[in-house]
Design a protein around this motif. Structure first.
Motif, mmCIF file in Angstrom:
data_model
loop_
_atom_site.group_PDB
_atom_site.id
_atom_site.type_symbol
_atom_site.label_atom_id
_atom_site.label_comp_id
_atom_site.label_asym_id
_atom_site.label_seq_id
_atom_site.Cartn_x
_atom_site.Cartn_y
_atom_site.Cartn_z
ATOM 1 N N ARG A 125 25.717 -43.378 74.398
ATOM 2 C CA ARG A 125 25.246 -44.729 74.289
ATOM 3 C C ARG A 125 24.846 -45.208 72.835
ATOM 4 N N SER A 126 23.913 -44.301 72.372
ATOM 5 C CA SER A 126 23.189 -44.761 70.925
ATOM 6 C C SER A 126 24.561 -44.493 69.944
ATOM 7 N N ALA A 127 25.415 -43.602 69.974
ATOM 8 C CA ALA A 127 26.508 -43.426 69.138
ATOM 9 C C ALA A 127 27.332 -44.454 69.207
ATOM 10 N N SER A 128 27.794 -45.047 70.332
ATOM 11 C CA SER A 128 28.587 -46.297 70.605
ATOM 12 C C SER A 128 27.936 -47.268 70.017
ATOM 13 N N GLY A 129 26.555 -47.525 70.153
ATOM 14 C CA GLY A 129 25.859 -48.589 69.361
ATOM 15 C C GLY A 129 26.102 -48.670 67.860
ATOM 16 N N LEU A 130 25.839 -47.308 67.492
ATOM 17 C CA LEU A 130 25.848 -46.904 65.919
ATOM 18 C C LEU A 130 27.346 -47.721 65.473
ATOM 19 N N LEU A 131 28.282 -47.045 66.135
ATOM 20 C CA LEU A 131 29.791 -47.392 65.903
ATOM 21 C C LEU A 131 30.033 -48.926 65.933
ATOM 22 N N ALA A 132 29.532 -49.468 66.913
ATOM 23 C CA ALA A 132 29.617 -50.879 66.927
ATOM 24 C C ALA A 132 28.885 -51.853 65.653
ATOM 25 N N ALA A 133 27.873 -51.450 65.415
ATOM 26 C CA ALA A 133 27.249 -51.945 64.249
ATOM 27 C C ALA A 133 27.781 -51.592 62.997
ATOM 28 N N LYS A 134 28.430 -50.359 62.800
ATOM 29 C CA LYS A 134 29.225 -50.069 61.544
ATOM 30 C C LYS A 134 30.408 -50.824 61.475
ATOM 31 N N ARG A 135 30.852 -50.847 62.724
ATOM 32 C CA ARG A 135 32.261 -51.922 62.607
ATOM 33 C C ARG A 135 32.024 -53.271 62.088
ATOM 34 N N SER A 136 30.843 -53.847 62.685
ATOM 35 C CA SER A 136 30.528 -55.326 62.293
ATOM 36 C C SER A 136 30.154 -55.464 61.011
ATOM 37 N N SER A 137 29.545 -54.613 60.453
ATOM 38 C CA SER A 137 28.889 -54.652 59.181
ATOM 39 C C SER A 137 30.450 -54.519 58.398
ATOM 40 N N ASN A 138 31.408 -53.518 58.520
ATOM 41 C CA ASN A 138 32.462 -53.440 57.916
ATOM 42 C C ASN A 138 33.413 -54.746 57.789
ATOM 43 N N LYS A 139 33.502 -55.466 58.875
ATOM 44 C CA LYS A 139 34.120 -56.677 58.958
ATOM 45 C C LYS A 139 33.660 -57.480 57.858
ATOM 46 N N GLN A 140 32.245 -57.750 57.825
ATOM 47 C CA GLN A 140 31.663 -58.753 57.030
ATOM 48 C C GLN A 140 31.929 -58.435 55.442
ATOM 49 N N LYS A 141 31.822 -57.072 55.129
ATOM 50 C CA LYS A 141 32.119 -56.689 53.668
ATOM 51 C C LYS A 141 33.528 -56.794 53.161
ATOM 52 N N LYS A 142 34.601 -56.796 54.316
ATOM 53 C CA LYS A 142 35.780 -56.780 53.899
ATOM 54 C C LYS A 142 36.382 -58.173 53.780
ATOM 55 N N SER A 143 35.353 -59.301 54.446
ATOM 56 C CA SER A 143 35.936 -60.459 54.284
ATOM 57 C C SER A 143 35.267 -61.160 53.110
ATOM 58 N N ARG A 144 34.684 -60.569 52.227
ATOM 59 C CA ARG A 144 34.199 -61.075 50.925
ATOM 60 C C ARG A 144 34.921 -60.388 49.593
ATOM 61 N N GLY A 145 35.381 -59.255 49.533
ATOM 62 C CA GLY A 145 36.019 -58.742 48.556
ATOM 63 C C GLY A 145 37.330 -59.186 48.005
ATOM 64 N N ARG A 146 38.201 -58.509 48.653
ATOM 65 C CA ARG A 146 39.527 -58.649 48.147
ATOM 66 C C ARG A 146 40.124 -60.370 48.091
ATOM 67 N N PRO A 147 39.850 -60.872 49.246
ATOM 68 C CA PRO A 147 40.471 -62.198 49.347
ATOM 69 C C PRO A 147 39.667 -63.482 48.157
ATOM 70 N N VAL A 148 38.640 -62.910 47.665
ATOM 71 C CA VAL A 148 38.032 -63.671 46.554
ATOM 72 C C VAL A 148 38.978 -63.269 45.400
ATOM 73 N N GLN A 149 39.134 -61.949 45.169
ATOM 74 C CA GLN A 149 39.746 -61.570 43.946
ATOM 75 C C GLN A 149 41.284 -62.064 43.889
ATOM 76 N N VAL A 150 41.824 -62.104 44.958
ATOM 77 C CA VAL A 150 43.138 -62.533 45.050
ATOM 78 C C VAL A 150 43.157 -64.009 44.754
ATOM 79 N N VAL A 151 42.435 -64.785 45.350
ATOM 80 C CA VAL A 151 42.336 -66.420 44.802
ATOM 81 C C VAL A 151 42.052 -66.499 43.417
ATOM 82 N N ASP A 152 41.022 -65.821 43.033
ATOM 83 C CA ASP A 152 40.852 -66.062 41.693
ATOM 84 C C ASP A 152 41.933 -65.700 40.796
ATOM 85 N N ALA A 153 42.450 -64.508 40.925
ATOM 86 C CA ALA A 153 43.752 -63.965 40.119
ATOM 87 C C ALA A 153 44.783 -64.956 40.167
#
Length: 83
Positions: free
Chosen positions: A16-44
């Motif tokens: 249960r604790s491992a699945s909680g950590l994985l869920a938290a990691k997945r949600s933080s990865n989604k937040q990070k991905k939504s800010r990086g490359r799309p902004v660079q693409v639009v600017d370019a």
């Protein structure tokens, strides 16, 4: 209490604790991905568009030329600015 019962409880709590950590990691990865490359693409793409407008008439502009100047694939342009 039997040893197997103790082991199952500890395994259940650790899974249960491992699945909680994985869920938290997945949600933080989604937040990070939504800010990086799309902004660079639009600017370019916007920078390449400005440069092409200054260099050549708008009749000569195409998605292929713009994609090559912005260093993105033309399907990226069609996906974001298709219409």
């Amino acid at each position: 209490m039997p040893a197997s019962s103790k082991t199952s409880k500890s395994q259940a709590s650790s899974s249960r604790s491992a699945s909680g950590l994985l869920a938290a990691k997945r949600s933080s990865n989604k937040q990070k991905k939504s800010r990086g490359r799309p902004v660079q693409v639009v600017d370019a793409v916007f920078a390449a568009t400005r440069n092409l407008i200054l260099e050549a008439p708008t009749k000569a502009m195409s998605f292929e030329l713009l994609a090559s100047r912005a260093d993105v694939h033309k399907t990226t342009l069609y996906r974001r600015w298709g219409d």
